[in-house]
Design an enzyme around this catalytic site. Structure first.
Site, PDB file in Angstrom:
ATOM      1  N   LYS A 179       5.335  -5.548  19.190  1.00  0.00           N
ATOM      2  CA  LYS A 179       4.894  -6.372  18.182  1.00  0.00           C
ATOM      3  C   LYS A 179       5.165  -7.919  18.718  1.00  0.00           C
ATOM      4  O   LYS A 179       6.101  -8.134  19.143  1.00  0.00           O
ATOM      5  CB  LYS A 179       5.889  -6.035  16.876  1.00  0.00           C
ATOM      6  CG  LYS A 179       5.499  -6.900  15.647  1.00  0.00           C
ATOM      7  CD  LYS A 179       5.982  -6.362  14.385  1.00  0.00           C
ATOM      8  CE  LYS A 179       5.845  -7.021  13.294  1.00  0.00           C
ATOM      9  NZ  LYS A 179       6.785  -6.590  12.027  1.00  0.00           N
ATOM     10  N   SER A 200       4.359  -5.216   8.065  1.00  0.00           N
ATOM     11  CA  SER A 200       3.456  -6.145   8.847  1.00  0.00           C
ATOM     12  C   SER A 200       3.455  -5.657  10.461  1.00  0.00           C
ATOM     13  O   SER A 200       2.633  -6.219  11.097  1.00  0.00           O
ATOM     14  CB  SER A 200       4.760  -7.433   9.037  1.00  0.00           C
ATOM     15  OG  SER A 200       5.767  -7.362   9.875  1.00  0.00           O
ATOM     16  N   SER A 218       8.103  -2.987   6.695  1.00  0.00           N
ATOM     17  CA  SER A 218       7.253  -3.336   7.661  1.00  0.00           C
ATOM     18  C   SER A 218       7.197  -2.143   9.033  1.00  0.00           C
ATOM     19  O   SER A 218       6.320  -2.493   9.912  1.00  0.00           O
ATOM     20  CB  SER A 218       7.469  -4.647   8.177  1.00  0.00           C
ATOM     21  OG  SER A 218       7.325  -5.730   7.339  1.00  0.00           O
TER      22      SER A 218
END
Length: 524
Positions: free
Chosen positions: A103, A184, A208
């Site tokens: 990420k 996210s 997330s």
């Protein structure tokens, strides 16, 4: 921000006259890919090339998932080195030569920026690995690239559109392209669902990892706080932040966690973390005699039916199910939000101070000013009121912050998860992770009012594992396994036994919209 096209990568990284073998990587597990390399039917270079070809065909064209922010220009060179080690008789572990994605709020030493999706960090090329990335490299993982995310890990505004960032655009859900990939860790979720890598690292503060995993048909673990280092991860909250593994199976998640979990002197919460093979203990008999507390939040009839089917699988596996009510925890959300805003300011300022000189936003106030000055690109859909609220907080010594943290921890842990486990006499709890994916909406932002399993384990710092439990109206939904702190092996074991019985995951079909049946067409 340095990043290159895939054609450049293949031309530059493969030796003259060399050709990568065609390897089918879609839906293949870490063990399956490792077996191919062990049998000399594929190399790490072959795997990297196959994944890069899938990304080239599907991420910015085809279904246009927009799940990848940057490809690592050193990925093929890393793969060649690992192939040479294998040839010389050295295999570092089960991740040796396996491509993974990171990420884009987690630093890597590769020549690519860590942006958290914001143009304010487009020059944040730190050339340093977060300890969690260093641990994966040490086990032989190839860092294939960085995934898109909800900008600033979805903390900038409470009216955001999950999966959107100014750097990467809007991530699309591979099951229904008009639906959210959640956030996210939206890019990590969509990319792994689409077989752009074997697995990915996401991060969670509250939801997330488990939300994008559930909504993209994946297994995802939000580990206990303290198992995985947060150093060199763009922060929100030192009380709740943690990286977590995301993959298509529980075994792959366990394999990733085994590599990711380690003590880090720079992150005191990890002082007790020790090396452990979480995959070795997985067993299909783990449900036998296990007492599980069953939480029933409000949900649609279709989701309830899917949940009941999952509970039947648990029962058939030998689990003893005990219904338990979620206690009323007045003021929990407000207390959590006070903690997040206060820690956001302190932790973000501390992180930005360590970034390269090329990064001109050195404080949260600088980021707010940057967004205002670049509103057309940074704020076309939603504002930054949470950032502005955070900038007005009074620091970590503020009595109101300390009281909020104590309250939120007590309510979520002792009076929340721990109380439910005690009432049920159970080792873990289950509930639906989320409902199905909602429509991505740039006008009104996220429009979701269904169940969510993330709040209590996120605040308490306890593990939350989501495992696919099938489709509802063509959209994936997940089953959460929640336990007390450091019981990560317990949730992985139960999740694995459930997964092997249920076999509920379905690969994505990249449909333009949700497949809700023929009724939409009418009788004519």
């Amino acid at each position: 921000m340095r990043a290159f096209g895939i054609g450049f990568l293949l031309a530059a990284a493969l030796p003259a006259g060399a050709h990568a073998r065609t390897v089918v990587v879609e839906e293949r597990s870490i063990d399956e890919l490792q077996a191919l390399m062990t049998a000399k039917q594929a190399t790490s270079v072959d795997l990297v090339t196959a994944y890069l070809n899938r990304i080239a065909a599907m991420d910015r064209k085809g279904p246009t998932l927009r799940s990848i922010i940057a490809i690592n220009p050193d990925a093929l060179a890393q793969a060649r080195q690992l192939d040479a080690e294998r040839k010389a008789g050295r295999v570092r572990g089960p991740l040796h030569g396996i491509p993974v994605l990171i990420k884009d709020n987690v630093e890597t030493a590769d020549p690519i920026a860590t942006t958290a999706g914001s143009l304010a960090l487009r020059d944040n090329v730190t050339r340093r690995d977060a300890p969690v990335v260093a641990a994966l490299r040490a086990q032989g993982a190839v860092i294939l690239g960085k995934t898109n995310l909800s900008e600033w890990a979805n903390i900038r505004s409470s009216h955001s559109m999950s999966g959107w960032s100014a750097v990467g655009g809007l991530v699309r859900n591979p099951y229904a392209l008009d639906r959210t990939a959640c956030g996210s860790s939206s890019g990590s979720g969509a990319a792994v669902a689409a077989s752009f890598a074997a697995a990915a690292v996401g991060t969670e503060t509250d939801g997330s990892v488990v939300c994008p995993s559930s909504i993209n048909g994946l297994v995802g673990l939000k580990p206990s706080i303290g198992l995985v280092s947060r150093t060199r991860v763009v922060p929100i909250s030192h009380s709740q932040d943690t990286p977590g593994p995301m993959a298509r199976s529980v075994r792959d998640v366990a394999t990733m966690l085994s590599a990711m979990s380690a003590a880090d002197p720079a992150d005191p919460t990890t002082a007790g973390a020790t090396a452990r093979d979480y995959a070795a203990g997985l067993s299909t008999s783990a449900l036998s005699g296990l007492k599980i507390g069953v939480i029933r939040p409000e949900m649609t009839a279709d989701l309830a039916a899917r949940y009941d089917a999952a509970l039947a699988v648990l029962r058939a596996g030998g689990a003893v199910l005990v219904e338990v009510e979620r206690p009323k925890l007045e003021g929990l959300g407000e207390a959590e939000f006070t903690v997040l805003k206060t820690e956001l300011k302190a932790d973000m300022n501390a992180y930005l101070a360590t970034t390269p000189a090329a990064v001109k936003t050195r404080t949260l106030d600088d980021v707010i000013a940057f967004n205002k000055a670049n509103a057309a690109t940074e704020m076309p859909y939603f504002a930054q009121e949470t950032f502005e609220d955070a900038a007005r907080t009074k620091g970590l010594d503020d009595p109101s912050y300390k009281a909020a943290r104590a309250k939120s921890l007590r309510l979520a842990g002792v009076e929340g998860i721990d109380a439910m486990l005690k009432t049920a006499g159970a080792q873990l709890l289950v509930e639906p992770t989320y409902g199905g994916a909602w429509l991505s909406d740039p006008v009104y932002g996220d429009q979701y009012g269904g169940p969510s399993s993330s709040e209590l384990p996120a605040i308490a710092g306890y593990p939350n594992l989501t495992v696919p439990m099938g489709l509802v109206d063509g959209l994936p939904v997940g089953l959460s396994f929640i336990a007390t702190k450091n019981a990560d092996a317990t949730v992985l074991g139960a999740g694995y036994a459930y997964e092997q019985r249920a076999r509920a995951r379905t690969a994505p079909r990249y449909l333009p919209t949700a497949d809700a049946g023929p009724g939409l067409e009418g009788a004519r």
